[in-house]
Scaffold this motif. Structure first.
Motif, mmCIF file in Angstrom:
data_model
loop_
_atom_site.group_PDB
_atom_site.id
_atom_site.type_symbol
_atom_site.label_atom_id
_atom_site.label_comp_id
_atom_site.label_asym_id
_atom_site.label_seq_id
_atom_site.Cartn_x
_atom_site.Cartn_y
_atom_site.Cartn_z
ATOM 1 N N UNK A 190 -23.603 -15.058 -51.434
ATOM 2 C CA UNK A 190 -22.308 -15.908 -50.958
ATOM 3 C C UNK A 190 -22.553 -17.542 -51.546
ATOM 4 N N UNK A 191 -23.481 -17.849 -51.574
ATOM 5 C CA UNK A 191 -23.748 -19.248 -52.059
ATOM 6 C C UNK A 191 -23.623 -19.368 -53.544
ATOM 7 N N UNK A 192 -23.873 -18.414 -54.302
ATOM 8 C CA UNK A 192 -23.580 -18.207 -55.679
ATOM 9 C C UNK A 192 -22.181 -17.812 -56.251
ATOM 10 N N UNK A 193 -21.603 -17.137 -55.069
ATOM 11 C CA UNK A 193 -20.129 -16.585 -55.281
ATOM 12 C C UNK A 193 -18.982 -17.988 -55.301
ATOM 13 N N UNK A 194 -19.724 -18.937 -54.734
ATOM 14 C CA UNK A 194 -19.018 -20.413 -55.025
ATOM 15 C C UNK A 194 -18.551 -20.717 -56.322
ATOM 16 N N UNK A 249 -18.815 -27.479 -63.135
ATOM 17 C CA UNK A 249 -18.842 -27.646 -61.627
ATOM 18 C C UNK A 249 -20.214 -27.648 -61.347
ATOM 19 N N UNK A 250 -20.682 -28.483 -60.356
ATOM 20 C CA UNK A 250 -22.070 -28.527 -60.062
ATOM 21 C C UNK A 250 -22.198 -28.694 -58.762
ATOM 22 N N UNK A 251 -23.361 -28.739 -57.998
ATOM 23 C CA UNK A 251 -23.785 -29.441 -56.661
ATOM 24 C C UNK A 251 -24.048 -30.590 -57.042
ATOM 25 N N UNK A 252 -24.331 -31.635 -56.126
ATOM 26 C CA UNK A 252 -24.792 -32.878 -56.202
ATOM 27 C C UNK A 252 -26.085 -33.114 -56.895
ATOM 28 N N UNK A 253 -27.144 -32.253 -56.814
ATOM 29 C CA UNK A 253 -28.229 -32.115 -57.119
ATOM 30 C C UNK A 253 -28.395 -32.416 -58.629
ATOM 31 N N UNK A 254 -27.251 -31.789 -59.234
ATOM 32 C CA UNK A 254 -27.254 -31.611 -60.797
ATOM 33 C C UNK A 254 -26.592 -32.751 -61.575
ATOM 34 N N UNK A 255 -26.100 -33.830 -60.613
ATOM 35 C CA UNK A 255 -25.571 -35.063 -61.296
ATOM 36 C C UNK A 255 -26.333 -35.630 -62.167
ATOM 37 N N UNK A 269 -18.196 -31.796 -58.000
ATOM 38 C CA UNK A 269 -19.161 -31.521 -57.149
ATOM 39 C C UNK A 269 -18.881 -30.856 -55.835
ATOM 40 N N UNK A 270 -19.588 -29.684 -55.530
ATOM 41 C CA UNK A 270 -19.298 -28.946 -54.424
ATOM 42 C C UNK A 270 -20.389 -28.951 -53.449
ATOM 43 N N UNK A 271 -20.012 -29.058 -52.157
ATOM 44 C CA UNK A 271 -20.895 -28.904 -50.985
ATOM 45 C C UNK A 271 -21.640 -27.518 -51.083
#
Lengths: 369, 369
Positions: free
Chosen positions: A86-90, A214-220, A245-247
């Protein structure tokens, strides 16, 4: 966020999860809060409305392209590393959203990155990427039209040339800023340059146009690097890519959700019964006793079950808000709430299993080359 | 080599050019003298017999493949940087020789290297590579059968994946040894990894087999790196490549032959008259006066004209030896010798011009993809 603050935050039930970390990120890295741009978005995704997508760079031009029905690109990479959960589903949800909004969708399997930085074998990754990722994407609603699904190791000559030509426009210091001075290796350099090419290449096919990643913050750091490099190319005209950036979801047992800890996630291929059991075992924001909970109310910002509702199981904002209100006011107890969530999860997984089987016949449409 | 020694070296007229530098190279870098392997070569090239190809690594297995008519590969890279001159012809001669000996010939245009390390534009390089290099190769005798002519920027997916996968098997220290600690850049790293892939890729098409890369001594670090990396791959079985090392021609005016100094070279597209004039203006090993020359003899090891004979214009060893003997004995004066060389050069260039025009119709056979 303090307990007191969370009780006061009734009007913003989706803004309450560890928001202080994300605020810090926004300040430190110069990411814009998503609130600055959401009004321009014609049909914002629930992740945008619920502040799960909390920040962006340059998203205005993407919103503009959506509103004016102009060409734009959505690019995402995936590194297959186990079960699709479900993390990947985001990310899948966002891909499908942008496709509906008119994007040319580029999905890149980062098999070169997995090989050079994680020592994985390219051939095994291919099966994992198709069976675990692509098949689930299709089941969740991805369409073959305007969808470019490719492997880094199989890209065409222009893409590959670009991934090498990028190297002329980057310095060691920029790469050190991404991977750290000590841990930078030739493999990581190749990986970073290939990622930059992944993000810029769609514009070589589509012409210069807005691109959202669309990424998580770590990919910035990758986004910043790509934006800088885009403007340095003299041979090509690239528009610097935008990003959101998504949580991240928490693990079901608290801490991180991780592919290497099966108890931390629910996979989309888990059986309905396993899914229900994992929900029933998840940590909640409940108090030590029923009595205390009735008095003080629950803590949805600490609750893995409430996360499942917010991220995945409840699309209706009113319904979600009522769960939140009932929880923090001490009306709704964890047992009842979990049971409901478990039922919803089991239903979702049962339906998804059927969709997944239907999806198999469409695989070929996505794997044209 | 001292003047006295050169007079004594009559039995080895082709061993006399700056051999001390090359002996030093052999010792320092662990390159084997070519003399250790020449007896195994069925029909040695004149460059081998004349010690112009003076060293090698692992050439035994290539000689063995030639002798037993087994599969082997010859790989060379070219970086177009101007007019194709007699220095470049040395490599062309070796390519054509190995093709005759049965090699699968791979010729790689290093346009990615030129772009990332020299700031050249990829599109311009393409024209230069075909008009200046390929066309001359064909005119000199290159055949389309068993010949793979390709551009680094246009390689297929497997080749490109290999050039990235190489990065997992190399350390920074190895790359620093090639380019120097201070001047290593991301562009140079990509260039080095791409070169390694150029050398190993033919074995992915042909299967594990001996590969020879004929190079100048300055390219040895790439060979060493590739040999080390070849053995580290677990996914593929690569035979470490063999190499030969050739001496460089001097410039017509002394010093280096350089594409950026037209007076230092004769281009294969120069007119017969220009060619003749450049020969007449070349430096020789002549003495200050005719009288002195008759007494002491000339110095062929310092003579650009003698180099032209040895490298290009005289295939017959006896003829070359007689020039040498007549020169060092004081019988042959520079004016006469230059005139002869000028005639030979003009004749070569006139014939080459015709061959070059004929070659144009065959270009398509080499540019299949």
């Amino acid at each position: 966020m303090t307990e007191k603050a969370s009780k006061n935050a009734k009007i913003d039930p989706w803004g309450s999860m560890k928001i202080e970390d994300y605020s810090k990120t926004i300040k430190e890295f110069g990411i814009e809060p998503f609130s600055t741009v959401i009004k321009k978005v014609p049909e914002p995704h629930k992740y945008m409305l619920r502040n799960i997508i909390y920040g962006h760079r340059d998203f205005g031009r993407v919103a503009d392209a959506i509103a004016k029905k102009k060409k734009f690109v959505m690019l995402t990479g995936l590194m297959p590393s186990g079960k699709f959960h479900f993390g990947h589903k985001m990310i899948a949800d966002q891909i499908i959203y942008y496709q509906k909004m008119g994007a040319e969708v580029y999905i890149c399997v980062a098999d070169i990155e997995a090989y050079t930085t994680r020592g994985m074998a390219v051939k095994e990754l291919e099966k994992l990427a198709i069976e675990e990722y692509l098949l689930n994407y299709i089941a969740l609603g991805l369409k073959p039209s305007r969808c470019h699904f490719y492997f880094q190791s199989k890209g065409n000559a222009t893409y590959n040339a670009l991934s090498k030509m990028v190297s002329r426009n980057v310095t060691f210091n920029e790469l050190k800023a991404i991977y750290g001075k000590e841990s930078l290796t030739p493999g990581k350099i190749v990986s970073a340059l290939t990622q930059v090419a992944d993000i810029l290449y769609p514009q070589m096919e589509q012409g210069s146009c807005p691109t959202v990643v669309p990424v998580g913050t770590d990919q910035d750091p990758h986004i910043r690097l790509t934006r800088d490099i885009a403007s340095r190319f003299k041979d090509f005209k690239f528009m610097p890519p935008a990003s959101t950036y998504n949580k991240f979801m928490s693990g079901l047992q608290g801490g991180k959700m991780s592919s290497s800890k099966p108890e931390s996630y629910i996979a989309l291929t888990d059986s309905p019964e396993i899914g229900r059991k994992k929900v029933m075992r998840a940590i909640t924001g409940g108090r030590d006793s029923l009595e205390e909970q009735k008095k003080k109310g629950g803590q949805p910002h600490k609750c893995a079950v409430y996360e499942l509702y917010t991220y995945h199981l409840m699309d209706d904002n009113k319904e979600l808000k009522s769960v939140y209100t009932d929880c923090v006011s001490g009306k709704l107890m964890c047992g009842e709430c979990k049971k409901r969530c478990g039922d919803m999860m089991a239903e979702f997984l049962a339906k998804h299993r059927e969709k997944r089987e239907c999806a198999r016949k469409d695989l070929g449409k996505f794997l044209k080359d």
